[in-house]
Design an enzyme around this catalytic site. Structure first.
Site, PDB file in Angstrom:
ATOM      1  N   ALA A  45       0.865  -1.177   0.000  1.00 14.27           N
ATOM      2  CA  ALA A  45       0.000   0.000   0.000  1.00 14.27           C
ATOM      3  C   ALA A  45       0.901   1.225   0.000  1.00 14.27           C
ATOM      4  O   ALA A  45       1.821   1.321   0.817  1.00 14.27           O
ATOM      5  CB  ALA A  45      -0.904   0.013   1.235  1.00 14.27           C
ATOM      6  N   GLU A  46       0.665   2.150  -0.919  1.00 17.00           N
ATOM      7  CA  GLU A  46       1.594   3.267  -1.088  1.00 17.00           C
ATOM      8  C   GLU A  46       1.659   4.183   0.134  1.00 17.00           C
ATOM      9  O   GLU A  46       2.611   4.936   0.298  1.00 17.00           O
ATOM     10  CB  GLU A  46       1.218   4.081  -2.322  1.00 17.00           C
ATOM     11  CG  GLU A  46      -0.063   4.864  -2.196  1.00 17.00           C
ATOM     12  CD  GLU A  46      -0.492   5.477  -3.523  1.00 17.00           C
ATOM     13  OE1 GLU A  46      -0.639   6.694  -3.557  1.00 17.00           O
ATOM     14  OE2 GLU A  46      -0.674   4.736  -4.497  1.00 17.00           O
TER      15      GLU A  46
END
Length: 219
Positions: A45-46
């Site tokens: 997840a960024e």
């Protein structure tokens, strides 16, 4: 099975053992529900997490854990969390094997527009531009037509591009495309959807693969 579930299930078929995969918000994140059994994939997840899995239940939800779209996620054994700068160092450093992003429009040249509509307030571009040039493989996922029934798979994008000529594959609720000779190469159709249906719903120019097949949506 609705359009979003079709796309999410098909995205999951792209997961390969050992890969680091970034999932964008929206439909891509839904694919975490359908991780193939026996495939060891590290989802990123960024906003700063590695190794997450399917969304939590009401009983297991931890409000401190969320994905790039702000939705809750479940950290798996061996997971790590870290700052946004560290997350983007992973992306910009070429350590992401594949990213799957949502899109407003895509076209037959492999362009993608997924961050703004002129005249409409947008929260920002997020990490899309970094991911599109930093990941080794780029997949766009989107519903094939808009609310007016108009194609979002075009000859040429009309919205501002997030990055040019960067796509390896397009997955919609009707079809899977790759690219050949500057055109869309139709590789798969959704169950119950014919090649003729896809051609009729698509603005872009299509080459039909001689090996076109039906999407595998099994879990």
């Amino acid at each position: 099975m609705n359009a979003k579930e079709i796309i999410a299930r098909r995205i999951a078929k792209e997961f390969a053992d050992g890969d680091v995969v970034n999932l964008g918000f929206g439909i891509p994140n839904l694919s975490a529900r359908y991780l193939p059994e026996g495939v060891n994939v590290t989802l990123q997840a960024e906003n700063g997490a590695l190794r997450f899995g399917a969304p939590p239940t009401a009983e297991t939800l931890n409000p401190d854990y969320s994905n790039s779209g702000g939705m809750p996620l479940t950290l798996q054994k061996g997971a790590s969390t870290f700052s946004m700068p560290t997350s983007f160092a992973i992306i910009r450093g070429g350590h992401v094997d594949m990213t799957v992003l949502g899109a407003l429009e895509v076209d037959q040249s492999g362009n993608i527009a997924n961050w703004m509509v002129p005249g409409v307030l947008a929260p920002g571009m997020g990490g899309a531009m970094d991911l599109l040039v930093g990941a080794k493989k780029v997949i766009a996922s989107l519903q094939h037509v808009d609310k007016k029934g108009e194609s979002k798979v075009l000859k040429q994008c009309t919205l501002p591009l997030s990055a040019p000529n960067c796509l390896d594959k397009i997955i919609t609720d009707l079809a899977v495309f790759e690219f050949q000779e500057g055109k869309l190469l139709l590789m798969e159709t959704a169950p119950g959807v014919t090649v003729e249906d896809v051609i009729a719903a698509t603005d872009g120019e299509i080459i039909v693969s001689p090996e076109v097949k039906t999407m595998d949506l099994s879990v």
